[in-house]
Design a protein around this motif. Sequence first.
Motif, PDB file in Angstrom:
ATOM      1  N   THR A 159       0.840  -1.211   0.000  1.00  9.86           N
ATOM      2  CA  THR A 159       0.000   0.000   0.000  1.00  9.86           C
ATOM      3  C   THR A 159       0.869   1.254   0.000  1.00  9.86           C
ATOM      4  OG1 THR A 159      -1.629  -1.231   1.284  1.00  9.86           O
ATOM      5  CG2 THR A 159      -1.885   1.169   1.220  1.00  9.86           C
ATOM      6  N   LEU A 160       1.859   1.272   0.897  1.00  9.70           N
ATOM      7  CA  LEU A 160       2.723   2.444   0.997  1.00  9.70           C
ATOM      8  C   LEU A 160       3.529   2.645  -0.284  1.00  9.70           C
ATOM      9  CD1 LEU A 160       4.161   1.923   4.593  1.00  9.70           C
ATOM     10  CD2 LEU A 160       2.696   3.828   3.885  1.00  9.70           C
ATOM     11  N   PHE A 161       4.087   1.559  -0.781  1.00  6.63           N
ATOM     12  CA  PHE A 161       4.971   1.651  -1.952  1.00  6.63           C
ATOM     13  C   PHE A 161       4.198   2.158  -3.166  1.00  6.63           C
ATOM     14  CE2 PHE A 161       9.173   0.147  -3.516  1.00  6.63           C
ATOM     15  CZ  PHE A 161       9.006   0.447  -4.859  1.00  6.63           C
ATOM     16  N   GLU A 162       3.050   1.525  -3.430  1.00 11.32           N
ATOM     17  CA  GLU A 162       2.287   1.900  -4.637  1.00 11.32           C
ATOM     18  C   GLU A 162       1.824   3.350  -4.566  1.00 11.32           C
ATOM     19  OE1 GLU A 162      -0.733  -1.110  -4.921  1.00 11.32           O
ATOM     20  OE2 GLU A 162       0.518  -2.355  -6.240  1.00 11.32           O
ATOM     21  N   ARG A 163       1.323   3.730  -3.387  1.00  8.69           N
ATOM     22  CA  ARG A 163       0.818   5.100  -3.238  1.00  8.69           C
ATOM     23  C   ARG A 163       1.945   6.111  -3.417  1.00  8.69           C
ATOM     24  NH1 ARG A 163      -1.589   7.486   2.405  1.00  8.69           N
ATOM     25  NH2 ARG A 163       0.499   6.946   3.073  1.00  8.69           N
ATOM     26  N   GLU A 201       5.067   5.699  -4.742  1.00  4.21           N
ATOM     27  CA  GLU A 201       5.754   5.683  -6.044  1.00  4.21           C
ATOM     28  C   GLU A 201       4.987   6.558  -7.046  1.00  4.21           C
ATOM     29  OE1 GLU A 201       5.802   1.970  -8.188  1.00  4.21           O
ATOM     30  OE2 GLU A 201       7.781   2.423  -9.026  1.00  4.21           O
ATOM     31  N   LYS A 202       3.678   6.422  -7.006  1.00  5.16           N
ATOM     32  CA  LYS A 202       2.834   7.208  -7.912  1.00  5.16           C
ATOM     33  C   LYS A 202       2.910   8.704  -7.548  1.00  5.16           C
ATOM     34  CE  LYS A 202      -1.913   7.185  -9.539  1.00  5.16           C
ATOM     35  NZ  LYS A 202      -3.168   7.270  -8.849  1.00  5.16           N
ATOM     36  N   ASN A 203       2.783   8.963  -6.269  1.00  7.06           N
ATOM     37  CA  ASN A 203       2.783  10.342  -5.783  1.00  7.06           C
ATOM     38  C   ASN A 203       4.076  11.086  -6.127  1.00  7.06           C
ATOM     39  OD1 ASN A 203       1.947  12.605  -4.257  1.00  7.06           O
ATOM     40  ND2 ASN A 203       2.919  11.809  -2.409  1.00  7.06           N
ATOM     41  N   LEU A 204       5.199  10.345  -6.143  1.00  5.46           N
ATOM     42  CA  LEU A 204       6.496  11.012  -6.326  1.00  5.46           C
ATOM     43  C   LEU A 204       6.865  11.277  -7.783  1.00  5.46           C
ATOM     44  CD1 LEU A 204       8.845   9.277  -3.697  1.00  5.46           C
ATOM     45  CD2 LEU A 204       7.826  11.563  -3.577  1.00  5.46           C
ATOM     46  N   GLN A 205       6.097  10.717  -8.710  1.00  3.52           N
ATOM     47  CA  GLN A 205       6.509  10.829 -10.117  1.00  3.52           C
ATOM     48  C   GLN A 205       6.778  12.263 -10.569  1.00  3.52           C
ATOM     49  OE1 GLN A 205       7.518   8.284 -12.102  1.00  3.52           O
ATOM     50  NE2 GLN A 205       7.175   7.123 -10.230  1.00  3.52           N
ATOM     51  N   ALA A 214      14.932  11.734   2.398  1.00  2.24           N
ATOM     52  CA  ALA A 214      14.166  10.508   2.645  1.00  2.24           C
ATOM     53  C   ALA A 214      12.952  10.729   3.547  1.00  2.24           C
ATOM     54  CB  ALA A 214      15.076   9.457   3.276  1.00  2.24           C
ATOM     55  N   GLY A 215      13.079  11.682   4.467  1.00  2.00           N
ATOM     56  CA  GLY A 215      11.946  11.958   5.354  1.00  2.00           C
ATOM     57  C   GLY A 215      10.754  12.485   4.576  1.00  2.00           C
ATOM     58  N   ILE A 216      11.042  13.197   3.507  1.00  3.48           N
ATOM     59  CA  ILE A 216       9.952  13.698   2.658  1.00  3.48           C
ATOM     60  C   ILE A 216       9.526  12.609   1.677  1.00  3.48           C
ATOM     61  CG2 ILE A 216       9.151  15.567   1.185  1.00  3.48           C
ATOM     62  CD1 ILE A 216      11.559  17.220   1.977  1.00  3.48           C
ATOM     63  N   ALA A 217      10.511  11.975   1.031  1.00  5.89           N
ATOM     64  CA  ALA A 217      10.188  10.989  -0.016  1.00  5.89           C
ATOM     65  C   ALA A 217       9.347   9.831   0.515  1.00  5.89           C
ATOM     66  CB  ALA A 217      11.471  10.456  -0.651  1.00  5.89           C
ATOM     67  N   SER A 218       9.513   9.524   1.800  1.00 11.11           N
ATOM     68  CA  SER A 218       8.762   8.391   2.355  1.00 11.11           C
ATOM     69  C   SER A 218       7.448   8.818   3.006  1.00 11.11           C
ATOM     70  CB  SER A 218       9.623   7.634   3.375  1.00 11.11           C
ATOM     71  OG  SER A 218       9.969   8.485   4.458  1.00 11.11           O
ATOM     72  N   SER A 219       7.139  10.121   2.965  1.00  7.58           N
ATOM     73  CA  SER A 219       5.910  10.597   3.604  1.00  7.58           C
ATOM     74  C   SER A 219       4.923  11.135   2.568  1.00  7.58           C
ATOM     75  CB  SER A 219       6.259  11.702   4.614  1.00  7.58           C
ATOM     76  OG  SER A 219       5.114  12.467   4.932  1.00  7.58           O
ATOM     77  N   PHE A 220       3.763  10.532   2.526  1.00  5.62           N
ATOM     78  CA  PHE A 220       2.750  10.971   1.549  1.00  5.62           C
ATOM     79  C   PHE A 220       2.397  12.441   1.781  1.00  5.62           C
ATOM     80  CE2 PHE A 220      -1.715  11.403   0.138  1.00  5.62           C
ATOM     81  CZ  PHE A 220      -1.557  11.050  -1.191  1.00  5.62           C
ATOM     82  N   GLY A 221       2.119  12.793   3.032  1.00  6.65           N
ATOM     83  CA  GLY A 221       1.690  14.155   3.340  1.00  6.65           C
ATOM     84  C   GLY A 221       2.783  15.181   3.107  1.00  6.65           C
TER      85      GLY A 221
END
Length: 240
Positions: free
Chosen positions: A18-22, A24-28, A173-180
């Motif tokens: 769930t985290l990865f898919e969400r 990965e898409k969000n960061l494009q 990484a703190g940003i890249a791994s956080s959706f919000g």
Amino acid sequence: MKQQFDKYTEEDSLVWKTLFERQEKNLQDKACEEYLDALEDMKDVLNANKIPNFSELNHWFESKTGWEIYCVPGLIPVDQFFDLLSRKKFCSSTWLRTIDQLDYLEEPDMFHDTFGHIPLLSNPVFSNFAYEFGKLGKSLANDQNKVLMLQRLYWFTIEFGLIEQNGLKIYGAGIASSFGESISSLADGSQKHKFEMEEVLNRVFKTDEIQNTYFVIDSFESLFESILVLTQKWSYELVS
Ligand SMILES: [Fe+2]
């Protein structure tokens, strides 16, 4: 400590996916090109479908920049952390947040440590920066003031750094791994300053609140250059 791969549950796999898919898409359209390229390069060993196996990741890194994942139970003392970095060992937790905690974390879990940190370590320039940072930290382990300054540098670059790349992009990484935070960090409402080493070394940060200040580098080359300059400056101060 070793990653006990057979101990992961179905919930762990679902959380990871769930985290990865969400994200990965969000960061494009938000992450820097080096991060996205690295994620693509690593997709056989780092993807949504399987919790990453650290042995496979380490094997993948052998022919790249040579980093190795070092399992830790949680946060570790700073001198140990610097020592590990100086030997190209990057700390990672092996536990994952629960499904009802997807967006709230008190301590970094494996998603933060691997999805957030590991891809960029395969980029040669960023890898050299992290390695030089570790060596500098190790050499100054007894100087508490400088250790504190290096913790700030780490915070505002490796954890929460932004880069100018046809607009603002994420590399920390703190940003890249956080959706919000990957959304809020790029929006108006927080301060963005051009990266200046002296300013970063003296900027106090809080770990328990969302960031309101980010520092923006113009390239990984200049970030790497800045750690070499700092190393030289501090070693000169030591002998003079
Ligand atoms: Fe981190």
